[in-house]
Design an enzyme around this catalytic site. Sequence first.
Site, PDB file in Angstrom:
ATOM      1  N   GLY A  23       0.784  -1.228   0.000  1.00 40.96           N
ATOM      2  CA  GLY A  23       0.000   0.000   0.000  1.00 40.96           C
ATOM      3  C   GLY A  23       0.815   1.276   0.000  1.00 40.96           C
ATOM      4  O   GLY A  23       0.247   2.372   0.011  1.00 40.96           O
ATOM      5  N   ASP A  25       2.822   4.517  -1.062  1.00 41.05           N
ATOM      6  CA  ASP A  25       2.826   5.426  -2.203  1.00 41.05           C
ATOM      7  C   ASP A  25       3.559   6.702  -1.824  1.00 41.05           C
ATOM      8  O   ASP A  25       4.156   6.798  -0.746  1.00 41.05           O
ATOM      9  CB  ASP A  25       1.395   5.706  -2.695  1.00 41.05           C
ATOM     10  CG  ASP A  25       0.512   6.379  -1.650  1.00 41.05           C
ATOM     11  OD1 ASP A  25       0.922   7.422  -1.107  1.00 41.05           O
ATOM     12  OD2 ASP A  25      -0.607   5.882  -1.387  1.00 41.05           O
ATOM     13  N   LYS A 217      -1.148  -0.713 -12.749  1.00 39.29           N
ATOM     14  CA  LYS A 217      -0.972   0.646 -12.244  1.00 39.29           C
ATOM     15  C   LYS A 217       0.306   0.741 -11.419  1.00 39.29           C
ATOM     16  O   LYS A 217       0.601  -0.148 -10.606  1.00 39.29           O
ATOM     17  CB  LYS A 217      -2.168   1.090 -11.404  1.00 39.29           C
ATOM     18  CG  LYS A 217      -2.128   2.582 -11.049  1.00 39.29           C
ATOM     19  CD  LYS A 217      -3.474   3.064 -10.542  1.00 39.29           C
ATOM     20  CE  LYS A 217      -3.739   2.649  -9.113  1.00 39.29           C
ATOM     21  NZ  LYS A 217      -5.036   3.131  -8.628  1.00 39.29           N
ATOM     22  N   LYS A 219       2.727   3.223  -8.878  1.00 35.25           N
ATOM     23  CA  LYS A 219       2.791   4.382  -7.992  1.00 35.25           C
ATOM     24  C   LYS A 219       3.997   5.251  -8.361  1.00 35.25           C
ATOM     25  O   LYS A 219       5.104   4.740  -8.550  1.00 35.25           O
ATOM     26  CB  LYS A 219       2.899   3.937  -6.531  1.00 35.25           C
ATOM     27  CG  LYS A 219       1.689   3.158  -6.029  1.00 35.25           C
ATOM     28  CD  LYS A 219       0.463   4.045  -5.926  1.00 35.25           C
ATOM     29  CE  LYS A 219      -0.725   3.285  -5.344  1.00 35.25           C
ATOM     30  NZ  LYS A 219      -1.892   4.152  -5.110  1.00 35.25           N
ATOM     31  N   ASP A 247      -0.077   6.698 -10.728  1.00 35.21           N
ATOM     32  CA  ASP A 247      -0.841   7.250  -9.600  1.00 35.21           C
ATOM     33  C   ASP A 247       0.113   7.990  -8.665  1.00 35.21           C
ATOM     34  O   ASP A 247       1.040   7.398  -8.110  1.00 35.21           O
ATOM     35  CB  ASP A 247      -1.535   6.100  -8.858  1.00 35.21           C
ATOM     36  CG  ASP A 247      -2.402   6.556  -7.702  1.00 35.21           C
ATOM     37  OD1 ASP A 247      -2.484   7.774  -7.448  1.00 35.21           O
ATOM     38  OD2 ASP A 247      -3.019   5.685  -7.051  1.00 35.21           O
ATOM     39  N   ASN A 249      -1.012   9.947  -5.989  1.00 31.20           N
ATOM     40  CA  ASN A 249      -1.601  10.085  -4.655  1.00 31.20           C
ATOM     41  C   ASN A 249      -1.465  11.497  -4.083  1.00 31.20           C
ATOM     42  O   ASN A 249      -1.038  11.690  -2.943  1.00 31.20           O
ATOM     43  CB  ASN A 249      -1.019   9.058  -3.693  1.00 31.20           C
ATOM     44  CG  ASN A 249      -1.471   7.644  -4.019  1.00 31.20           C
ATOM     45  OD1 ASN A 249      -0.768   6.913  -4.716  1.00 31.20           O
ATOM     46  ND2 ASN A 249      -2.650   7.263  -3.547  1.00 31.20           N
ATOM     47  N   GLU A 273      -3.387   9.434 -11.985  1.00 32.95           N
ATOM     48  CA  GLU A 273      -4.395   9.414 -10.920  1.00 32.95           C
ATOM     49  C   GLU A 273      -3.973  10.341  -9.778  1.00 32.95           C
ATOM     50  O   GLU A 273      -2.790  10.371  -9.402  1.00 32.95           O
ATOM     51  CB  GLU A 273      -4.544   7.985 -10.408  1.00 32.95           C
ATOM     52  CG  GLU A 273      -5.613   7.789  -9.364  1.00 32.95           C
ATOM     53  CD  GLU A 273      -5.808   6.315  -9.049  1.00 32.95           C
ATOM     54  OE1 GLU A 273      -6.188   6.002  -7.898  1.00 32.95           O
ATOM     55  OE2 GLU A 273      -5.574   5.471  -9.947  1.00 32.95           O
ATOM     56  N   GLU A 302     -11.003   8.829  -5.159  1.00 32.99           N
ATOM     57  CA  GLU A 302     -10.947   8.012  -3.951  1.00 32.99           C
ATOM     58  C   GLU A 302     -10.984   8.857  -2.680  1.00 32.99           C
ATOM     59  O   GLU A 302     -11.368   8.365  -1.624  1.00 32.99           O
ATOM     60  CB  GLU A 302      -9.727   7.096  -3.948  1.00 32.99           C
ATOM     61  CG  GLU A 302      -8.400   7.785  -3.752  1.00 32.99           C
ATOM     62  CD  GLU A 302      -7.232   6.813  -3.782  1.00 32.99           C
ATOM     63  OE1 GLU A 302      -6.745   6.438  -2.699  1.00 32.99           O
ATOM     64  OE2 GLU A 302      -6.813   6.431  -4.886  1.00 32.99           O
ATOM     65  N   ASP A 325     -15.616   5.495  -4.570  1.00 40.34           N
ATOM     66  CA  ASP A 325     -15.083   4.721  -3.451  1.00 40.34           C
ATOM     67  C   ASP A 325     -16.258   4.332  -2.555  1.00 40.34           C
ATOM     68  O   ASP A 325     -17.063   5.189  -2.173  1.00 40.34           O
ATOM     69  CB  ASP A 325     -14.057   5.539  -2.668  1.00 40.34           C
ATOM     70  CG  ASP A 325     -13.393   4.731  -1.572  1.00 40.34           C
ATOM     71  OD1 ASP A 325     -12.235   4.339  -1.752  1.00 40.34           O
ATOM     72  OD2 ASP A 325     -14.032   4.489  -0.541  1.00 40.34           O
ATOM     73  N   HIS A 352     -12.143   2.983  -7.361  1.00 43.94           N
ATOM     74  CA  HIS A 352     -11.010   2.747  -6.473  1.00 43.94           C
ATOM     75  C   HIS A 352     -11.326   1.532  -5.609  1.00 43.94           C
ATOM     76  O   HIS A 352     -12.451   1.361  -5.139  1.00 43.94           O
ATOM     77  CB  HIS A 352     -10.787   3.965  -5.576  1.00 43.94           C
ATOM     78  CG  HIS A 352      -9.805   3.731  -4.477  1.00 43.94           C
ATOM     79  ND1 HIS A 352     -10.167   3.719  -3.136  1.00 43.94           N
ATOM     80  CD2 HIS A 352      -8.470   3.497  -4.508  1.00 43.94           C
ATOM     81  CE1 HIS A 352      -9.098   3.497  -2.404  1.00 43.94           C
ATOM     82  NE2 HIS A 352      -8.058   3.356  -3.200  1.00 43.94           N
TER      83      HIS A 352
END
Length: 437
Positions: A23, A25, A217, A219, A247, A249, A273, A302, A325, A352
């Site tokens: 997870g 990023d 995808k 990061k 992405d 973030n 993203e 998201e 989301d 998401h």
Amino acid sequence: MLHKITNLTVRDVRFPTSLEQHGSDAMHTDPDYSAAYVVIDTDCGLKGFGLTFTLGKGTEIVVCAVEALAGLVVGKSLQEIVSDFRGFYRLLTSDSQMRWLGPEKGVTHLATAAVLNAVWDLWARAEGKPLWKLLVDMDPKQIVSCIDFRYITDVLTEDEALVFITCVDCFFRPPEDQMLREGYPAYTTSCAWLGYSDQQLKQLCTDALKSGWTKFKVKVGADLEDDIRRCRLIRQMIGANNTLMIDANQRWDVAEAISWVSRLAEFKPLWIEEPTSPDDILGHAAISKALAPLGIGVATGEQCHNRVMFKQFLQASALQFVQIDSCRLGSVNENLAVLLMAHKFQVPVCPHAGGVGLCELVQHLILFDYVCVSGSLSHRMCEYVDHLHEHFTSPVVIHDAHYMPPKDPGYSCEMLESSVQRHQYPEGDVWKLHINK
């Protein structure tokens, strides 16, 4: 049966995913995937399960917010709620004192999502259907009656929403059995978390390609030269014909986003993203306009607070892909509004997912969108992350990179009680061990 609600409990459940950089990023470097996990009890023994997703610290604040909402839920019957679901939604989001903490955003809205997700789960279980099927079988007028149109009627009226759903029924309603046979297309984010080594990234890509994945995808956002190297590596691994998304973030300012993504254009990403602050609608519009000549779209949602912000993103042509989301917005009710607005503006929805239970939840919404709203798979796919599904009683099923429609009654977010107990924070065995270290 009326299914009178007799109790609502909420627990802080956390998984130490930061230990292996799952997870990770550019902005969230050490997430511990977590949930405020809600259980609704009724007088007939039927239960409803719901959750909202968090990243560890602060989950206890969401738990407090859920407990503050509980008094608005306990004592009501399921029949009473669903006969005026719009009114019940507004009861939770518009309490004259609680709304000062939002309104319809932040911690209070996350708590609202958890409670409403449990109510929808209860309703689907009472009807003996998976939630997507409950929605698909519902009369269009009843679907529309679940939506709070306040603040969005300048873009979508109740009558328009009814026409959109009814028109799909009248002219072309995609067959449900197509989804049951083939599933809904997915993309994977599991291969390229920012904290993963190149060796791990290569191995995960190799495994994913063997399993039929064609959409990936990556990061980005921490270091430009590192992003160039990693995107080149991923593109070489997946080939020129497979799909790549990137992405950030929320890492960049607007001008920085345009410059940075332009440097990554050679790798032909379908979208960037969350390039900047999730609240900056006009910033997203500027980025969208600047990147359009490069063939790169903007995706976000998201951390989009509510239907009003989605309305403005769509009005401003600030995104080319809508990312709903299931736990950020006000549950199914508010997501229905966004699906219908996206349909009006002809912007594809690519939800998401990931985290704890987000895949399990959002699969129901995207199946409904296909069958009853959009009727299209063009430029549409749903995110998949291969973490923590083993903790659910009805885990998501992926076959050949497609979500297979759930068959068990409910909203698929009931967790194994053994997992809840082991991961409850801070008293669960996992956290006793982790904290002692």
